[in-house]
Design a protein around this motif. Structure first.
Motif, PDB file in Angstrom:
ATOM      1  N   GLU A 185      35.803  49.392  45.661  1.00  0.00           N
ATOM      2  CA  GLU A 185      35.223  48.444  44.709  1.00  0.00           C
ATOM      3  C   GLU A 185      36.235  47.397  44.274  1.00  0.00           C
ATOM      4  O   GLU A 185      35.913  46.212  44.158  1.00  0.00           O
ATOM      5  CB  GLU A 185      34.701  49.211  43.486  1.00  0.00           C
ATOM      6  N   ARG A 214      36.761  44.919  47.141  1.00  0.00           N
ATOM      7  CA  ARG A 214      35.580  44.074  47.312  1.00  0.00           C
ATOM      8  C   ARG A 214      35.527  42.982  46.254  1.00  0.00           C
ATOM      9  O   ARG A 214      35.218  41.817  46.553  1.00  0.00           O
ATOM     10  CB  ARG A 214      34.322  44.943  47.233  1.00  0.00           C
ATOM     11  N   LEU A 215      35.862  43.335  45.005  1.00  0.00           N
ATOM     12  CA  LEU A 215      35.853  42.335  43.944  1.00  0.00           C
ATOM     13  C   LEU A 215      36.942  41.290  44.158  1.00  0.00           C
ATOM     14  O   LEU A 215      36.733  40.101  43.902  1.00  0.00           O
ATOM     15  CB  LEU A 215      36.050  43.023  42.588  1.00  0.00           C
TER      16      LEU A 215
END
Length: 679
Positions: free
Chosen positions: A180, A183-184
Motif C-alpha cells: 500500500e 502504491r501510494l
C-alpha cells in the motif's frame, strides 16, 4: 448556518454543473443505445415511439438522482471507491425509476389493424423489454464509471508513464515495496509532475507479486537476490523505501547495495511517524537514518490509551529542555493534561522547548509553566512544588556523559543521586501521586561514576517509597538513546563531517539502542503500570530491547548513510576502552529477576526491597563526601559498593526473602552497604 443547510439539501457545487450535464447526456445515450443493441436489425415502431417519448424523462429525471446520490462530492480526477459506489447507487435508482415511470404512465401505441378502416385505430400499452432494462443499467454504469476513470487516468498520465523519456530535470526512481505504501508513492509521483520524478518499477520480497503490474509499473524482483541486478539494469537516480514497517535488516540491505553504486536512498516514515504527521506522502519522504538500519523493530504504543492517566493532571518534568525531557513534554501535551510544569536549569533549553510547544505544537500557554530551577537546591524545589502542586513527576534531569562524569565525580553524584533524592523526598512530602525516574542500563553493576550515580538514584527511590507509601515510585531503565546528548551517534556524526577518523574504543563493544520517541513511550507507559503495583514499593521497569548492536557496525552504518565508504573514505580507529567502560551493558543486575508485565516488551526487574534506614545512612555518608568535595573518598565509596556486589557466597551477607531462585544461592547479593546499616 444558512450555507450549511443549503449544502446538505443540495450537495452540488457550481463547478460540478458541467459534470452533471455530461452525466445526464451519458445516461440518455445509454438509454438510446440500449434499444439499438436490443433490436439490431430494425427498431419496431412502437418501441421507437416509446424511446422518443421517454428519453426526455430519463434525461431530466436522472439529474436530481445523481445529485441526491452525492456523486459530485469530488471532481472526476479525484474519483475513488466511494465515488464509484455512489455512481452504482445512482444508476440503480435511475433504472428503477425509469421502469416504474413506464409502468405507471403506460405510454400507449396506436396502430391500424389489417382489414379495419383508417379511422379505427387500435391502442396498446407498451412496456420496456427486460433486455433493454439490463442493457440500460450496464451501459449507464460503464459510461459514468468509465468517464471518471478516464479523467483520473489522464490526470495522472498513467498511459504515458511507462513510455515517456526522462526530461532534463526528471529523475528515475525505483520503489522498494509494492504494498500500500509503494502504491501510494507511485500514484503521487505520477500525479504530481512538479516532483520531477519518474518511477521505473518496484522491488518487493513477496513472491506472489513477482512480475505483476501495480499502478502500471512492473515488480522487477525482490530486495535480496534480485536487487543488485535490478539496480545495474535500471540505473535509477534514486531509490525510495516505501515499506513503513520494514525491518532494519531489509533497510540496511537496500542501503548497502545503493551506496555501493552511489545511488541516494530516501524512505517513508515509519508507521509511528505517519500517525504523528500530516500531508502528502511525497513531502514526508526523508533520508534514511541510522535507526532505520539497526535491525530492531521499534516498540510503538497508543499514546492516548497508555497515557490517559495524565489527562487533567498537573505534570512536572525535570530536565524539560534535554533530549528525553523535551520529548516527554511533546508527548504529554498530546493527552491534554491540566498543566505541564517545564523545569530546567539551562535557560536556552528551557526557552526552546517552551517556544516549540507554543508555536509549533499549538499548546495553549495556559497549559505550560516554564520554571528555571536546579533540582539540587532543596528550598527552590520546595517553592516549585508548593506553587504548582504537581500530581505526577517525571524526573529526567541528569548528567549523561560518562567521560565528563569520570572527571567530575562530585558533581555527578550531587546531580544524579542527591538531586534525585531531593526531588523524590519533596514529591512524597507534598503528596505527589506518581514519581517516575528516568534511569539507564549503566546503573546495572555500575563500573563508572555516571552508572553508580544512577544506581544510587534508584536506591533513593526505594527509600522514598518505604517512607511515603501514598506516592507510587518507579524507575525506567533502558539502553542508549539515539540522538540524545549522551549518545555516541552525535559524536560519530561530527567525526564523519570532519572527514574522520571515527573512533571506536573496542571492536567487541556492544550497546543496546532505541529511539527517543520509543524511550519516552516506555517512560509514560511505566507510569501507568506503577499504578497497579503501588503495594510493591519502588520498582524498576525495563524495555526488552532485543539484541545489542556492535558499536563498530554502528560506525560503519553511519559512514554508509553519509554516502561514504568505511573501507576507503573514512578510517575507523580503535582507541581502546576507557577506564570503567564495559564491553557489554546489561539491563538486569545478577540479583534481579526479570518478570513480565501486562505491557508488551516491558519487563519488571524484581529484587528484594531495600532497608530505608540503610539507604539514608548511605546517603548521609555520600552527602558528606560531596559537601567536602572529596573526590577520592567518593570514588572509594563507589568502589566499595561495586566490590560488595561481587562478593562470594560466603562473604556476602544474607538478604531477607528470596530472589525466586532459592534461598541458598547468594553469590550476587546486593551490597551490604545498601541493605544493612551494620555493614
Amino acid at each position: 448556518m444558512r450555507r450549511r443547510i443549503r449544502s446538505a439539501a443540495l450537495p452540488l457545487h457550481r463547478r460540478s454543473l458541467p459534470q452533471l450535464a455530461v452525466d445526464g447526456a451519458l445516461v440518455a445515450l445509454a438509454y438510446y443505445l440500449a434499444f439499438e443493441l436490443r433490436f439490431t436489425t430494425q427498431l419496431r415502431p412502437h418501441y421507437a415511439e416509446l424511446r422518443s417519448d421517454t428519453i426526455w424523462w430519463v434525461l431530466v429525471g436522472s439529474l436530481p438522482v445523481l445529485v441526491l446520490a452525492r456523486v459530485y462530492q469530488r471532481r472526476w480526477r479525484y474519483a475513488g471507491q466511494r465515488d464509484y459506489e455512489a455512481v452504482v447507487l445512482a444508476v440503480v435508482l435511475i433504472v428503477l425509476l425509469t421502469v416504474a415511470g413506464v409502468e405507471i404512465l403506460r405510454p400507449v401505441h396506436e396502430y391500424i389493424e389489417a382489414g379495419h378502416p383508417p379511422g379505427h385505430a387500435a391502442a396498446v400499452a407498451v412496456v420496456l423489454p427486460n433486455t433493454v432494462i439490463v442493457l440500460f443499467a450496464l451501459l449507464s454504469l460503464v459510461f459514468l464509471v468509465g468517464i471518471r476513470a478516464l479523467a483520473r487516468t489522464v490526470y495522472e498520465r498513467r498511459p504515458l508513464a511507462a513510455f515517456r523519456s526522462l526530461g532534463r530535470d526528471q529523475r528515475s526512481v525505483l520503489i522498494a515495496g509494492a504494498g500500500e505504501g509503494g502504491r501510494l508513492v507511485a500514484r503521487e509521483i505520477m500525479r504530481n509532475r512538479d516532483l520531477g520524478l519518474v518511477p521505473v518499477g518496484f522491488v518487493d520480497d513477496d513472491p506472489a507479486k513477482r512480475s505483476m503490474r501495480i499502478e502500471g509499473l512492473r515488480v522487477r524482483g525482490n530486495t535480496e537476490a534480485d536487487l543488485p541486478r535490478i539496480l545495474d539494469d535500471a540505473e535509477p537516480d534514486e531509490v525510495i523505501i516505501a515499506i513503513p514497517s520494514a525491518p532494519g535488516s531489509t533497510r540496511a540491505r537496500i542501503v548497502r547495495e545503493c551506496r555501493a553504486r552511489a545511488i541516494p536512498v530516501r524512505t517513508l516514515p515509519t508507521v509511528f511517524e505517519l500517525l504523528q504527521t500530516r500531508g502528502a506522502l511525497s513531502r514526508q519522504m526523508r533520508e534514511v537514518r541510522v535507526e532505520d538500519v539497526l535491525g530492531r523493530e521499534p516498540v510503538h504504543m497508543e499514546l492516548e490509551r497508555v497515557g490517559a492517566y495524565l489527562a487533567g493532571e498537573t505534570v512536572l518534568v525535570t530536565g524539560a529542555g534535554g533530549s528525553i525531557g523535551s520529548e516527554l513534554c511533546r508527548q504529554i501535551a498530546r493527552v491534554e493534561p491540566h498543566r505541564i510544569v517545564l523545569l530546567d536549569h539551562a535557560e536556552d533549553n528551557l526557552f526552546s522547548i517552551q517556544r516549540e510547544l507554543e508555536d509549533e505544537r499549538h499548546v495553549p500557554p495556559s497549559m505550560l509553566a516554564a520554571v528555571l530551577a536546579d533540582c539540587k537546591e532543596e528550598e527552590r524545589m520546595r517553592e516549585v512544588f508548593e506553587e504548582h502542586r504537581p500530581t505526577i513527576v517525571f524526573h529526567a534531569a541528569a548528567y549523561k556523559h560518562v567521560g565528563l562524569m569520570e572527571r567530575n565525580p562530585v558533581e555527578a553524584v550531587r546531580n544524579n543521586a542527591i538531586g534525585t533524592r531531593v526531588v523524590a523526598h519533596i514529591a512524597g512530602e507534598t503528596g505527589v501521586q506518581r514519581f517516575v525516574l528516568v534511569s539507564t542500563d549503566k546503573a546495572v553493576a555500575p563500573a563508572t561514576v555516571m552508572g553508580a550515580s544512577k544506581a544510587l538514584a534508584e536506591f533513593a527511590l526505594e527509600a522514598a517509597a518505604a517512607r511515603w507509601p501514598q506516592t507510587r515510585y518507579n524507575a525506567v531503565r533502558f539502553g542508549n538513546v539515539l540522538g540524545s546528548s549522551g549518545s555516541v551517534v552525535p559524536i560519530f556524526r561530527r567525526q564523519i563531517e570532519r572527514g574522520g577518523p571515527v573512533t571506536v574504543t573496542d571492536e567487541r563493544m556492544t550497546r543496546y539502542f532505541m529511539t527517543i520517541p520509543e524511550a519516552v513511550q516506555l517512560i509514560i507507559r511505566s507510569g501507568s503500570l506503577a499504578s497497579a503495583r503501588a503495594s510493591r514499593g519502588a520498582e524498576v521497569f525495563v524495555l526488552d530491547m532485543g539484541e545489542p548492536v556492535r558499536i563498530i557496525d554502528l560506525a560503519r552504518a553511519m559512514i554508509d548513510l553519509s554516502g561514504l565508504d568505511p573501507d576507503r573514505d573514512i578510517d575507523i580507529e580503535i582507541v581502546g576502552a576507557r577506564d570503567g567502560e564495559k564491553l557489554e551493558e546489561e539491563l538486569f543486575n545478577s540479583y534481579e529477576r526479570r518478570c513480565g508485565t501486562e505491557a508488551e516488551k516491558i519487563l519488571l526487574a524484581e529484587r528484594e526491597p531495600l532497608a530505608g534506614e540503610a539507604v539514608e545512612s548511605m546517603f548521609a555518608e555520600i552527602g558528606l563526601l560531596v559537601l567536602e568535595g572529596d573526590a577520592a573518598g567518593l570514588a572509594a565509596k563507589v568502589s566499595e559498593l561495586d566490590a560488595a556486589r561481587r562478593e562470594t557466597p560466603d562473604e556476602a551477607p544474607a538478604v531477607a526473602g528470596s530472589n525466586g531462585d532459592g534461598a541458598g544461592d547468594r553469590r550476587d547479593a546486593p551490597a551490604p552497604l545498601v541493605h544493612s546499616r551494620h555493614s
